[in-house]
Write an enzyme that holds these catalytic residues in place. Structure first.
Site, short mmCIF file in Angstrom:
data_model
loop_
_atom_site.label_atom_id
_atom_site.label_comp_id
_atom_site.label_asym_id
_atom_site.label_seq_id
_atom_site.Cartn_x
_atom_site.Cartn_y
_atom_site.Cartn_z
N ASP A 137 0.85 -1.20 0.00
CA ASP A 137 0.00 0.00 0.00
C ASP A 137 0.88 1.24 0.00
OD1 ASP A 137 -2.50 -1.31 0.18
OD2 ASP A 137 -2.13 -1.70 2.29
N ASP A 155 -9.06 -6.20 2.82
CA ASP A 155 -7.73 -6.72 2.49
C ASP A 155 -7.51 -8.12 3.04
OD1 ASP A 155 -6.83 -4.46 1.11
OD2 ASP A 155 -6.22 -3.46 2.96
N GLU A 157 32.76 -37.99 14.09
CA GLU A 157 32.90 -38.91 15.23
C GLU A 157 32.62 -40.35 14.81
OE1 GLU A 157 30.87 -37.73 18.89
OE2 GLU A 157 30.64 -35.74 18.00
#
Length: 790
Positions: free
Chosen positions: A299, A573, A638
C-alpha cells in the site's frame, strides 16, 4: 464523527471500578509448565539406550562409568530443558507485543488506550474493522454488521441495532457504533471458553516438522552404522560388553537429537529480534517464508508515506460552496482530535485522512455554531466499490445529504455541465499531479420523509469542490526500496489513490525512475487473465484499485511461481492477506480484521521495517542451515573416526564416557552460537532462495561428507602415529581433545566471515569449551572419570 455524545466514565471512576473488576484480560492456564518441559526430556529413545548402557557398566562393575552415564542423562535433560523452556517462554512473550487498542470516551472526551484497561461502564467507539474488546450493550448504531463466527460458527455477519448485546472477540465488518461495556475479561462469553482454548497444543512449523523427520531418519541410519562396530569388533576378538557400550555411545553421539530444540531457539531469537524492530510475527511459519519473498504488493498510504495527512489546497467554484465544503468535511467524519498540551497541536485518533479534514475544518469560522444547531439522521460508511461516504444532516428543519469520495465518483454523480466537468477534471489532475490525495465533495437538499436507498442519496449532487491532502513520503523508504531491488525483490505499489498521485509519489521515492504505465482498477476489470499475466512483470503501479484487485494480483503472481508478500490494513484486504505467502498487516492504522488475517504485523506501518524483517528472515534461515550443517558434519566425523579405526584394527580411539562428553559439549553451545549468529551485512545482496529447495541440498550434503570424512581420516592418521610414539592413554587423550577442537573449528569454518569477525557468544563458547578441556585433561579427579593422562 458527530454522535449524541456519551460522557462515559471519568478517570477516577474507572480506576475505582478497576480495583474490583481487574484488568480486561483472559487468564488462561499457562501453556508452558517448567516441570512438564523437564519431564518431557527424559522418556526418549536415546535416554533409554543410555540407561541400558549405564546398567551394563554397573553389571561389569565399572561404577565410575555407570555414574557418569547417568550424569550425562541428567545433564542432557537439563540442557534440553533450558533450550526448550527458554524457546517456549520467548515465543509466549511475543504475545505481549500485540496489545489491542480501544477508542474510549473518558472524562467526556475520546481517547485511545490499551483494551486491557477497559472497565464495566466504559463507552467504546466501534468502527469497521475493529475487534470488539468486551461484552456490552449497543447505545447507538449506524448500519452495524458483526462477524460472530468465532463464537457461533456462523459465517454470515449479523445485523445489530441499538440495545443489542455483542461479545468480545467478534469483528465489526460494516458500520459503526457506541458500546457500553458490561462484562470484561474472564466474565465475557469468550473468557468462559478460554480454558478450553488454552489446552489446544499449537502445531509445529513446517520447518520443525521437516527437521524432526530428518532427525528420525538420520537416527536410524546412524544407529545401523554404529551397530556395525559390534560384528567388526567381534571379528577382531574384542570383548562384547565394551563393544556394546562403544556402539551405543557413538550411536548416541552421532544422532542430532538436539536439532529440533536448536531450531526452535533460532526461531524464538529471530522473532524477538523482529519484534524489537517493529515487526510482530503472529505465525512462526512466516519466518521460514519471509526471507524467500520475491514480490511485495505494498500500500502507498502510511507504508511508503508518513501517514501524516495535511490539507494543502482547497478549491471550490463559489464562496457559498466553500462553506458547505467545510461542513461536509466534518459530518460523517470518523476521526477525532485530541489536544496535545497547552498549544494548538492535536493528535488524530482514527482515520488520518478524516483527521486532516477535521483539522482543516476547525480553523474555519462559525463551524462550531453550525454543528450545534443540527443533527445527523443517518450515515453510510465508506464503500470501496462506490468510493464514497455519505451523511444525512438535518438543520432548522432542512435535510441535507453530504457526499465525499474519489473525484471521478463525485463528478459522475454531480449535476455539472460539460464545460464545468472539464474545468473540475483539470483542477483535479493538477492537484493529483502534485502528489496530493484528492477528495471531492457534493451535496443536495432532499425530502427524507420516505425510506431512501444509498443510490438515491448519492446522485444528482451539487458539486462543492476539491481538497488536496499531502502525505509526504517516508525519508527512509527510498533507501529501503533500493535495498529491496538489490535483494532481488520486486516492489509493486497497489493503491486506491488516483493514478497521477501514485505516479508522482512513486517517482519521489525512487520506485520508478521515469513515467511508466499505470494500470487502474478499471483497466484490471477489462483485462483477461492472459492479458494481465503478460503485463505483470512490466507494471509496478496499480492505482484506483479495489480490494478484489489486490486478491486477484496476489493470486496471479503466485501462479507465476513467485513468493508473494502483501501489505494491507482494511477489512477487505483480509482475503489478499490470507492468500499471500506472507500477509503483512499495518499495525497503527490497520483494522483488527486485517491483523487477524496476517502473518506479520508492522507496528510502525513502515516499508523500511518490512525490508528489515525480510533481512532478519533470511538471517534466521541461514543460521538454521549453518547449525544443521555443523551438527551433521561434526557427528559424522565422530562416527567415521570410530568406524575407520575399527576397520584398521586399531584399539578403540575413544571410550564411551569420552564420546558422551564430546556429544555434550559440542552439540549444544556451538550449535546455539551459530543459530544466534549476528547479522550479515551482505545478505540482501543475494537473490531470494527458492522455498521448494530442501535444506539438505546436494552441495550441502557433499560439504557435510567432505568435512566429516576429512576430520575422521585426519584423526585416524594422528591416532596411528601417536600409538607408535605415546602410550595408549596419552594417544586417546590427545585425539579426544583434538576432536573437540576440530568441532570448534568446524563451527567457525561453517559460520564463515573470517576469524576476525567472530561474535561474543561464539568466542564465549570456544573459550568455555577449551577451559573445560584443560580442566578435565589435567585434574586427577576428571582424569580418572574420563580415563585420560599423558
Amino acid at each position: 464523527m458527530i454522535w449524541h455524545m456519551e460522557q462515559g466514565l471519568s478517570t477516577t471512576q474507572a480506576e475505582k471500578i478497576q480495583e474490583t473488576a481487574g484488568l480486561n484480560t483472559i487468564t488462561a492456564t499457562s501453556t508452558v509448565s517448567w516441570l512438564a518441559v523437564l519431564l518431557s526430556q527424559l522418556p526418549t529413545l536415546l535416554n533409554g539406550i543410555l540407561l541400558i548402557a549405564a546398567t551394563f557398566s554397573f553389571v561389569i562393575r565399572d561404577v565410575l562409568d555407570g555414574i557418569f552415564i547417568l550424569a550425562i542423562i541428567i545433564l542432557n535433560a537439563l540442557f534440553g530443558f533450558v533450550q526448550e523452556y527458554r524457546a517456549e517462554k520467548s515465543l509466549e512473550k511475543l504475545k505481549s507485543y500485540a496489545v489491542p487498542k480501544a477508542r474510549v470516551i473518558r472524562d467526556g472526551a475520546e481517547t485511545e488506550m490499551a483494551a486491557t484497561g477497559l472497565v464495566p461502564g466504559d463507552v467504546v467507539i466501534l468502527s469497521e474493522g475493529d475487534r470488539v474488546p468486551a461484552d456490552g450493550t449497543l447505545l447507538e448504531v449506524h448500519h452495524l454488521e458483526v462477524d460472530e463466527s468465532i463464537l457461533t460458527g456462523e459465517s454470515l455477519p449479523v445485523i445489530h441495532r441499538t440495545g443489542d448485546t455483542i461479545f468480545m472477540g467478534t469483528l465489526v465488518t460494516q458500520g459503526n457504533a457506541h458500546l457500553r461495556v458490561v462484562h470484561i475479561g474472564t466474565k465475557t462469553q469468550f473468557g468462559q471458553i478460554a480454558h478450553s482454548l488454552s489446552e489446544i497444543t499449537p502445531d509445529k512449523t513446517p520447518l520443525q516438522k521437516q527437521l524432526t523427520s530428518l532427525s528420525k531418519s538420520l537416527s536410524v541410519i546412524v544407529l545401523c552404522l554404529s551397530a556395525l562396530i559390534i560384528p567388526l569388533g567381534l571379528m577382531q576378538q574384542r570383548e562384547i560388553i565394551p563393544l556394546l557400550l562403544l556402539a551405543v555411545s557413538i550411536g548416541i553421539a552421532a544422532v542430532p537429537e538436539g536439532l529440533p530444540a536448536v531450531i526452535t531457539i533460532a526461531l524464538a531469537i529471530g522473532t524477538n529480534r523482529l519484534a524489537k524492530r517493529h515487526a510482530l510475527v503472529r505465525r512462526l511459519p512466516a519466518i521460514e517464508t519471509l526471507g524467500a519473498i520475491q514480490v511485495i504488493l505494498v500500500d502507498k498510504t502510511g507504508t511508503l508515506t508518513q501517514n501524516t495527512m495535511e490539507v494543502r489546497e482547497v478549491w471550490s467554484p463559489t464562496p457559498a460552496a466553500t462553506k458547505l465544503l467545510t461542513e461536509a468535511s466534518i459530518l460523517g467524519n470518523t476521526a477525532s482530535l485530541l489536544k496535545r498540551g497547552e498549544g494548538e497541536k492535536f493528535d488524530i485518533i482514527g482515520d488520518k485522512t478524516d483527521g486532516a479534514l477535521l483539522a482543516w475544518a476547525r480553523t474555519q469560522p462559525e463551524i462550531a455554531e453550525y454543528l450545534a444547531t443540527g443533527s445527523i439522521i443517518d450515515e453510510y460508511v465508506f464503500d470501496p466499490r462506490l468510493k464514497t461516504v455519505s451523511t444525512l444532516w438535518q438543520k432548522n428543519g432542512v435535510q441535507h445529504a453530504f457526499v465525499r469520495g474519489a473525484p471521478e465518483a463525485i463528478i459522475s454523480r454531480s449535476r455539472l455541465t460539460p464545460p464545468e466537468t472539464e474545468e473540475v477534471t483539470k483542477r483535479y489532475e493538477v492537484l493529483a499531479g502534485k502528489g496530493f490525495r484528492v477528495i471531492a465533495f457534493g451535496t443536495k437538499i432532499e425530502d427524507h420523509t420516505r425510506n431512501l436507498t444509498r443510490e438515491h442519496v448519492e446522485n444528482h449532487l451539487t458539486f462543492l469542490g476539491l481538497i488536496g491532502i499531502y502525505d509526504p513520503p517516508r525519508t527512509e523508504v527510498k533507501d529501503a526500496l533500493e535495498r529491496a531491488r538489490t535483494a532481488g525483490i520486486k516492489t509493486v505499489m497497489v493503491t486506491g489513490d488516483n493514478e497521477l498521485t501514485a505516479l508522482t509519489i512513486a517517482k519521489d521515492i525512487g520506485l520508478i525512475d521515469k513515467d511508466e504505465d499505470v494500470v487502474t482498477g478499471d483497466d484490471l476489470a477489462r483485462m483477461s487473465e492472459t492479458e494481465l499475466v503478460l503485463m505483470l512483470d512490466k507494471i509496478r503501479i496499480f492505482a484506483r484499485t479495489r480490494p478484489e484487485d489486490k486478491l486477484r494480483l496476489t493470486t496471479l503472481y503466485k501462479r507465476q511461481g513467485y513468493v508473494v508478500g502483501v501489505t494491507g490494513d482494511g477489512v477487505n484486504d483480509a482475503l489478499a492477506l490470507k492468500r499471500a505467502d506472507v500477509g503483512i498487516a499495518i499495525g497503527q492504522s490497520g483494522t483488527d480484521v486485517a491483523k487477524e488475517a496476517s502473518d506479520i504485523i508492522l507496528t510502525d506501518d513502515n516499508f523500511a521495517t518490512l525490508i528489515k524483517a525480510v533481512e532478519e528472515g533470511r538471517m534466521i534461515y541461514r543460521n538454521i542451515v549453518k547449525a544443521i550443517t555443523y551438527l551433521l558434519s561434526g557427528n559424522l566425523s565422530e562416527l567415521l573416526f570410530i568406524l575407520f579405526a575399527t576397520l584398521l584394527h586399531l584399539p578403540s580411539p575413544l571410550l564411551p564416557t569420552q564420546i558422551l562428553w564430546i556429544n555434550l559439549v559440542t552439540d549444544g553451545l556451538p550449535a546455539l552460537a551459530l543459530a544466534a549468529d549476528s547479522k550479515d551485512p551482505d545478505i540482501l545482496r543475494h537473490k531470494p532462495r527458492d522455498p521448494r529447495v530442501p535444506i539438505l541440498t546436494r552441495s550441502r550434503i557433499l560439504l557435510i561428507a567432505v568435512i566429516g570424512t576429512t576430520v575422521a581420516l585426519g584423526l585416524v592418521a594422528l591416532f596411528s602415529i601417536l600409538l607408535q610414539t605415546q602410550s595408549y592413554t596419552a594417544a586417546q587423550t590427545i585425539v579426544f581433545n583434538t576432536l573437540i577442537i576440530s568441532h570448534l573449528c568446524i563451527a567457525v569454518l561453517i559460520r564463515g566471515k573470517g576469524f576476525h569477525r567472530i561474535p561474543k557468544f561464539m568466542l564465549f563458547t570456544i573459550g568455555l569449551t577449551i577451559l573445560l578441556q584443560i580442566i578435565i585433561s589435567t585434574t586427577p579427579l576428571f582424569q580418572g572419570i574420563f580415563h585420560l593422562g599423558f
